[in-house]
Write a protein that holds these residues in place. Structure first.
Motif, short mmCIF file in Angstrom:
data_model
loop_
_atom_site.label_atom_id
_atom_site.label_comp_id
_atom_site.label_asym_id
_atom_site.label_seq_id
_atom_site.Cartn_x
_atom_site.Cartn_y
_atom_site.Cartn_z
N SER A 164 0.69 -1.30 -0.29
CA SER A 164 -0.44 -0.06 0.15
C SER A 164 1.34 0.93 -0.20
O SER A 164 0.49 2.43 -1.23
N HIS A 165 2.17 1.45 0.70
CA HIS A 165 2.51 2.48 0.90
C HIS A 165 3.65 2.11 -0.31
O HIS A 165 3.80 3.35 -1.13
N LEU A 166 3.47 1.29 -1.93
CA LEU A 166 4.80 1.74 -3.15
C LEU A 166 3.79 2.22 -3.19
O LEU A 166 3.67 2.98 -4.51
N LYS A 167 2.28 1.85 -3.48
CA LYS A 167 1.03 2.12 -4.58
C LYS A 167 1.08 4.35 -3.84
O LYS A 167 0.28 5.06 -4.83
N GLY A 168 1.58 4.83 -2.84
CA GLY A 168 0.96 5.75 -2.73
C GLY A 168 0.28 5.95 -1.90
O GLY A 168 -0.58 7.46 -0.96
N GLU A 169 -0.29 5.55 -1.13
CA GLU A 169 -1.70 5.02 -0.04
C GLU A 169 -1.40 4.89 1.38
O GLU A 169 -0.28 4.77 1.61
N ASP A 192 6.54 8.44 10.22
CA ASP A 192 6.97 9.35 9.83
C ASP A 192 8.30 10.23 8.84
O ASP A 192 8.40 9.21 7.61
N LEU A 193 8.72 10.73 9.34
CA LEU A 193 10.18 11.09 7.89
C LEU A 193 10.83 10.07 8.39
O LEU A 193 11.61 9.53 6.54
N LYS A 194 11.66 9.13 8.76
CA LYS A 194 12.51 8.09 8.26
C LYS A 194 11.90 7.24 7.71
O LYS A 194 12.61 6.53 6.36
N GLU A 195 10.49 6.51 7.97
CA GLU A 195 9.82 5.75 7.12
C GLU A 195 10.21 6.32 5.80
O GLU A 195 10.10 5.09 4.97
N LEU A 196 9.35 7.41 5.55
CA LEU A 196 9.13 8.33 4.34
C LEU A 196 10.30 8.36 3.58
O LEU A 196 10.54 7.81 1.99
N ARG A 197 11.53 8.68 4.00
CA ARG A 197 12.89 8.07 4.04
C ARG A 197 13.40 6.49 3.47
O ARG A 197 13.84 6.30 1.50
N LYS A 198 12.93 6.01 4.38
CA LYS A 198 13.44 4.36 3.65
C LYS A 198 12.23 4.22 2.56
O LYS A 198 13.35 3.32 1.42
N LEU A 199 10.69 4.28 1.96
CA LEU A 199 10.27 4.54 0.95
C LEU A 199 10.87 4.53 0.12
O LEU A 199 10.89 4.07 -0.36
#
Length: 222
Positions: A111-116, A122-129
């Motif tokens: 779901s995260h890879l699809k932009g959902e 948080d910022l750390k998780e977004l950078r990892k993604l």
């Protein structure tokens, strides 16, 4: 008139003497039925009865101890099987819980890879993604380049094959034109040779023969 037998209600006999007499009769009948069952069906039977006063009565057609030992082992085996089944069930439940947890994590990552559902990151998780997406994008671009190079190589091979076939067809066409030209020249030479023979035959006729022939014959020769 036939009398309908009423069903006797089974309950405790309150009178002690009657109770003891009934116990003695029923016990002998029970042991007799056990003996008949053992003889008819060839089975091991062990009966243990304690009276109201605590007196022990037992019956076994073979050995009471052997039958009791078999019963103990059987009970132990059943207990072991139940314990093993319980352990296997617990292991299966733990595996199911692990797989369910892993499935939930993979579903959330997809779901995260699809932009959902990015609001809770948080910022750390977004950078990892972001790093994961960039690495996968590089892999996609590489795969695309490899596929394009493969298609280009295939097209070049096809082009070389077509050029070779075209050169072969041109060569066959030239050979055919040359063959047709030589045949035409041969036909023209044959026609000229026939004309020369005709002319030479006419020139060999002597002039005085024209004077001696009649007019009609001369006209026909002419």
């Amino acid at each position: 008139m036939r009398m309908v037998r009423q069903k006797t209600e089974i309950r405790k006999i309150e009178k002690l003497s009657a109770r003891q007499v009934t116990f003695s009769k029923r016990r002998r009948g029970l042991f007799k039925k056990a003996q008949e069952l053992s003889t008819l069906c060839d089975v091991d039977i062990a009966l243990i009865v304690f009276s109201a006063t605590g007196k022990l009565f037992h019956y076994s057609p073979s050995s009471m101890n052997q039958v009791l030992e078999r019963h103990r082992l059987q009970s132990q085996n059943v207990g072991d099987q139940l314990q093993q089944s319980s352990q296997e069930l617990q292991i299966a439940r733990r595996r199911s819980a692990i797989l369910s947890k892993e499935l939930g994590e993979r579903t959330r990552e997809l779901s995260h890879l699809k932009g959902e559902d990015l609001q809770g990151l948080d910022l750390k998780e977004l950078r990892k993604l972001e790093a994961i997406i960039e690495s996968r994008l590089v892999a996609v671009v590489k795969a695309k380049g490899d596929r394009m190079l493969k298609e280009i190589s295939t097209l070049k091979k096809r082009e070389a094959q077509l050029l070779e076939e075209n050169a072969y067809l041109k060569q066959q066409l030239v050979i055919k034109d040359i063959s047709n030209g030589q045949k035409g020249i041969h036909n023209q030479c044959s026609h000229l040779h026939s004309l020369e023979l005709t002319i030479s035959g006419l020139s060999s006729i002597e002039p005085h023969n024209y004077n001696n022939c009649s007019s009609d014959t001369c006209l026909k020769l002419g």
